[in-house]
Scaffold this motif. Sequence first.
Motif, PDB file in Angstrom:
ATOM      1  N   PRO A   1       0.809  -1.226   0.000  1.00 32.91           N
ATOM      2  CA  PRO A   1       0.000   0.000   0.000  1.00 32.91           C
ATOM      3  C   PRO A   1       0.841   1.275   0.000  1.00 32.91           C
ATOM      4  O   PRO A   1       0.542   2.222  -0.719  1.00 32.91           O
ATOM      5  CB  PRO A   1      -0.832  -0.127   1.284  1.00 32.91           C
ATOM      6  CG  PRO A   1      -0.935  -1.591   1.519  1.00 32.91           C
ATOM      7  CD  PRO A   1       0.388  -2.145   1.083  1.00 32.91           C
ATOM      8  N   VAL A   2       1.915   1.293   0.805  1.00 29.83           N
ATOM      9  CA  VAL A   2       2.786   2.468   0.814  1.00 29.83           C
ATOM     10  C   VAL A   2       3.458   2.646  -0.542  1.00 29.83           C
ATOM     11  O   VAL A   2       3.557   3.754  -1.078  1.00 29.83           O
ATOM     12  CB  VAL A   2       3.848   2.351   1.931  1.00 29.83           C
ATOM     13  CG1 VAL A   2       4.904   3.448   1.793  1.00 29.83           C
ATOM     14  CG2 VAL A   2       3.189   2.428   3.296  1.00 29.83           C
TER      15      VAL A   2
ATOM     16  N   GLY B   1     -14.452  -3.286 -11.516  1.00 24.47           N
ATOM     17  CA  GLY B   1     -14.840  -1.878 -11.550  1.00 24.47           C
ATOM     18  C   GLY B   1     -14.136  -1.002 -10.533  1.00 24.47           C
ATOM     19  O   GLY B   1     -14.565   0.140 -10.308  1.00 24.47           O
ATOM     20  N   LEU B   2     -13.054  -1.499  -9.911  1.00 27.00           N
ATOM     21  CA  LEU B   2     -12.316  -0.667  -8.963  1.00 27.00           C
ATOM     22  C   LEU B   2     -11.442   0.338  -9.695  1.00 27.00           C
ATOM     23  O   LEU B   2     -11.095   0.156 -10.862  1.00 27.00           O
ATOM     24  CB  LEU B   2     -11.443  -1.543  -8.057  1.00 27.00           C
ATOM     25  CG  LEU B   2     -12.131  -2.607  -7.195  1.00 27.00           C
ATOM     26  CD1 LEU B   2     -11.121  -3.210  -6.236  1.00 27.00           C
ATOM     27  CD2 LEU B   2     -13.319  -2.028  -6.428  1.00 27.00           C
ATOM     28  N   GLN B   3     -11.085   1.386  -8.998  1.00 32.15           N
ATOM     29  CA  GLN B   3     -10.119   2.346  -9.499  1.00 32.15           C
ATOM     30  C   GLN B   3      -8.713   1.918  -9.058  1.00 32.15           C
ATOM     31  O   GLN B   3      -8.558   1.183  -8.085  1.00 32.15           O
ATOM     32  CB  GLN B   3     -10.423   3.745  -8.959  1.00 32.15           C
ATOM     33  CG  GLN B   3     -11.814   4.258  -9.318  1.00 32.15           C
ATOM     34  CD  GLN B   3     -12.001   4.408 -10.820  1.00 32.15           C
ATOM     35  OE1 GLN B   3     -11.120   4.931 -11.511  1.00 32.15           O
ATOM     36  NE2 GLN B   3     -13.146   3.958 -11.317  1.00 32.15           N
ATOM     37  N   GLU B   4      -7.703   2.371  -9.775  1.00 31.10           N
ATOM     38  CA  GLU B   4      -6.331   2.057  -9.359  1.00 31.10           C
ATOM     39  C   GLU B   4      -6.070   2.553  -7.941  1.00 31.10           C
ATOM     40  O   GLU B   4      -5.307   1.932  -7.190  1.00 31.10           O
ATOM     41  CB  GLU B   4      -5.328   2.683 -10.334  1.00 31.10           C
ATOM     42  CG  GLU B   4      -5.309   2.025 -11.701  1.00 31.10           C
ATOM     43  CD  GLU B   4      -4.274   2.640 -12.631  1.00 31.10           C
ATOM     44  OE1 GLU B   4      -3.370   3.373 -12.123  1.00 31.10           O
ATOM     45  OE2 GLU B   4      -4.345   2.414 -13.847  1.00 31.10           O
TER      46      GLU B   4
ATOM     47  N   PRO C   1      -4.589  -0.121  -3.059  1.00 27.61           N
ATOM     48  CA  PRO C   1      -3.922  -0.195  -1.751  1.00 27.61           C
ATOM     49  C   PRO C   1      -4.819  -0.721  -0.639  1.00 27.61           C
ATOM     50  O   PRO C   1      -4.350  -1.430   0.257  1.00 27.61           O
ATOM     51  CB  PRO C   1      -3.489   1.258  -1.497  1.00 27.61           C
ATOM     52  CG  PRO C   1      -3.327   1.846  -2.863  1.00 27.61           C
ATOM     53  CD  PRO C   1      -4.406   1.205  -3.682  1.00 27.61           C
ATOM     54  N   SER C   2      -6.122  -0.391  -0.681  1.00 26.70           N
ATOM     55  CA  SER C   2      -7.052  -0.870   0.345  1.00 26.70           C
ATOM     56  C   SER C   2      -7.185  -2.390   0.302  1.00 26.70           C
ATOM     57  O   SER C   2      -7.290  -3.039   1.355  1.00 26.70           O
ATOM     58  CB  SER C   2      -8.428  -0.223   0.159  1.00 26.70           C
ATOM     59  OG  SER C   2      -8.354   1.176   0.264  1.00 26.70           O
ATOM     60  N   ILE C   3      -7.171  -2.953  -0.895  1.00 26.33           N
ATOM     61  CA  ILE C   3      -7.278  -4.403  -1.039  1.00 26.33           C
ATOM     62  C   ILE C   3      -6.094  -5.084  -0.350  1.00 26.33           C
ATOM     63  O   ILE C   3      -6.259  -6.028   0.437  1.00 26.33           O
ATOM     64  CB  ILE C   3      -7.326  -4.801  -2.527  1.00 26.33           C
ATOM     65  CG1 ILE C   3      -8.511  -4.129  -3.230  1.00 26.33           C
ATOM     66  CG2 ILE C   3      -7.367  -6.314  -2.674  1.00 26.33           C
ATOM     67  CD1 ILE C   3      -9.849  -4.523  -2.692  1.00 26.33           C
TER      68      ILE C   3
ATOM     69  N   VAL D   1      -6.148  -4.517   3.668  1.00 24.11           N
ATOM     70  CA  VAL D   1      -7.077  -5.378   4.403  1.00 24.11           C
ATOM     71  C   VAL D   1      -6.632  -6.836   4.330  1.00 24.11           C
ATOM     72  O   VAL D   1      -6.572  -7.541   5.351  1.00 24.11           O
ATOM     73  CB  VAL D   1      -8.510  -5.219   3.849  1.00 24.11           C
ATOM     74  CG1 VAL D   1      -9.442  -6.269   4.458  1.00 24.11           C
ATOM     75  CG2 VAL D   1      -9.034  -3.820   4.141  1.00 24.11           C
ATOM     76  N   GLY D   2      -6.315  -7.298   3.130  1.00 28.30           N
ATOM     77  CA  GLY D   2      -5.891  -8.685   2.986  1.00 28.30           C
ATOM     78  C   GLY D   2      -4.598  -8.975   3.723  1.00 28.30           C
ATOM     79  O   GLY D   2      -4.455 -10.006   4.387  1.00 28.30           O
ATOM     80  N   GLY D   3      -3.654  -8.060   3.614  1.00 30.69           N
ATOM     81  CA  GLY D   3      -2.376  -8.253   4.289  1.00 30.69           C
ATOM     82  C   GLY D   3      -2.508  -8.228   5.797  1.00 30.69           C
ATOM     83  O   GLY D   3      -1.865  -9.022   6.498  1.00 30.69           O
ATOM     84  N   PHE D   4      -3.354  -7.339   6.318  1.00 29.85           N
ATOM     85  CA  PHE D   4      -3.553  -7.280   7.774  1.00 29.85           C
ATOM     86  C   PHE D   4      -4.179  -8.577   8.278  1.00 29.85           C
ATOM     87  O   PHE D   4      -3.779  -9.110   9.326  1.00 29.85           O
ATOM     88  CB  PHE D   4      -4.439  -6.089   8.134  1.00 29.85           C
ATOM     89  CG  PHE D   4      -4.672  -5.937   9.613  1.00 29.85           C
ATOM     90  CD1 PHE D   4      -3.679  -5.418  10.426  1.00 29.85           C
ATOM     91  CD2 PHE D   4      -5.879  -6.324  10.184  1.00 29.85           C
ATOM     92  CE1 PHE D   4      -3.886  -5.292  11.792  1.00 29.85           C
ATOM     93  CE2 PHE D   4      -6.088  -6.199  11.552  1.00 29.85           C
ATOM     94  CZ  PHE D   4      -5.098  -5.670  12.361  1.00 29.85           C
ATOM     95  N   ALA D   5      -5.156  -9.095   7.531  1.00 28.72           N
ATOM     96  CA  ALA D   5      -5.781 -10.357   7.928  1.00 28.72           C
ATOM     97  C   ALA D   5      -4.767 -11.495   7.945  1.00 28.72           C
ATOM     98  O   ALA D   5      -4.732 -12.316   8.862  1.00 28.72           O
ATOM     99  CB  ALA D   5      -6.936 -10.685   6.974  1.00 28.72           C
ATOM    100  N   SER D   6      -3.906 -11.536   6.929  1.00 26.10           N
ATOM    101  CA  SER D   6      -2.896 -12.580   6.860  1.00 26.10           C
ATOM    102  C   SER D   6      -1.831 -12.397   7.933  1.00 26.10           C
ATOM    103  O   SER D   6      -1.342 -13.374   8.520  1.00 26.10           O
ATOM    104  CB  SER D   6      -2.257 -12.576   5.471  1.00 26.10           C
ATOM    105  OG  SER D   6      -1.306 -13.603   5.349  1.00 26.10           O
TER     106      SER D   6
END
Length: 411
Positions: A162-163, A255-258, A262-264, A267-272
């Motif tokens: 994300p950064v 349909g997401l924007q570029e 980072p949000s994807i 969230v996924g990385g934090f869960a993992s």
Amino acid sequence: MSSFPPDPEIQPRPVLSERFLLLLLATVQFTHIMDFMVMMPLGPQLMRIFKIEPHQFSLLVASYTFSAGIAGLIGAFWVDRFDRKQAMLFCYAGFILGTLACALAPSYHALLAARVLSGAFGGVSGAIVLTVVGDVVPLERRAGAMGIVMASFAFAAVAGVPVGLWCAAKWSWHAPFIIIVGVGTLLWITCLMIFPSLRGHLNAGGHVRGEALARLRELVTNANTLTALLFMTLLILGHFMIIPFLSPSLVSNVGLQESDLPSIYLVGGFASLCTSPVVGRLADKHGRLLMFSVTIAGALVPIYFITNQGITPMFWVLVLSALFFIFAGGRFVPGQAIITSAVPARLRGSFMSLNSSVRDMVAGLASLLGGHIIAKDAITGKILHFPTLGWIAIGASLLSVFVASRVKPVS
């Protein structure tokens, strides 16, 4: 097929505490993973800037893994002949220089060449990290240790990617690689100063008895080793048929924007990040094969929906991403523990280099194959045939459970 002779734990305890050493290794692995991972969410931006097609972008991903695979095969001939510290410092320095070349690349072809260089050194360096874990951590705690090191994948996703994407959006796509070079340089200096010398595998005589071809022959004529390599092949095929095209599909199909990407990964990385150490501890307690089977079962649902979804609300995209990161990423924790236990310590460095070579070559082939299966609709811009990749990933994942059951722990 031959059997490995018994191999006692011959690696002396490191000067650093085990946990601090694992955290240091995880941080080194973080830079490897970020360097590889950040390329994939940059896909939509790179395809737009360089005006390239999906199969050309897949070559950017595959070039890194093919290079890492070839270097890993070469590394299998020499990595057990040196102190682990010396080998890692040399390869990690090459990785930093290769990433610097990525940061300075002015064109698609220059970036392609730089990815080859960073992949070559990063592949061997990453294999050495896993080898050190296998050397210093006893078998009964090894899955938990792998969980700590493999959490670097999650941390790269929750923080690094994300950064990196934010910096790429604010400045340019070069920025994430500049960050990796800076962090990597500080880590290299840290490892030079405090990383312990690990020579126990040399004291076992593997560097004398196991000359390059003899070590390789011993590995490739052992049924357990070949089964472990087949297991890695299926594990990677079940992952990399879809990973390189996840971000392009989220932008073109969902349909997401570029700017949403980072949000994807956050969230996924934090869960993992929260679940990877738990998966490791559960694998140590209940068995690596059982936990691997559980994570595979949990991964099938998000794999199916991710590769078949159309326009989807952001909330459900985040839910699917979290589940995918937890289970599809989590399967590598018990999976790596199964693999590192397949050979004795005196051959572990050579085997992990060989294993990394197989892993990276399969990842490259999966990326190239996926890039030629999918296509981009010239009118709508949508990614076509993504569901086909999903079914291939599901089939490989299911087969990997059976093959994992055939791998026998040696040390």
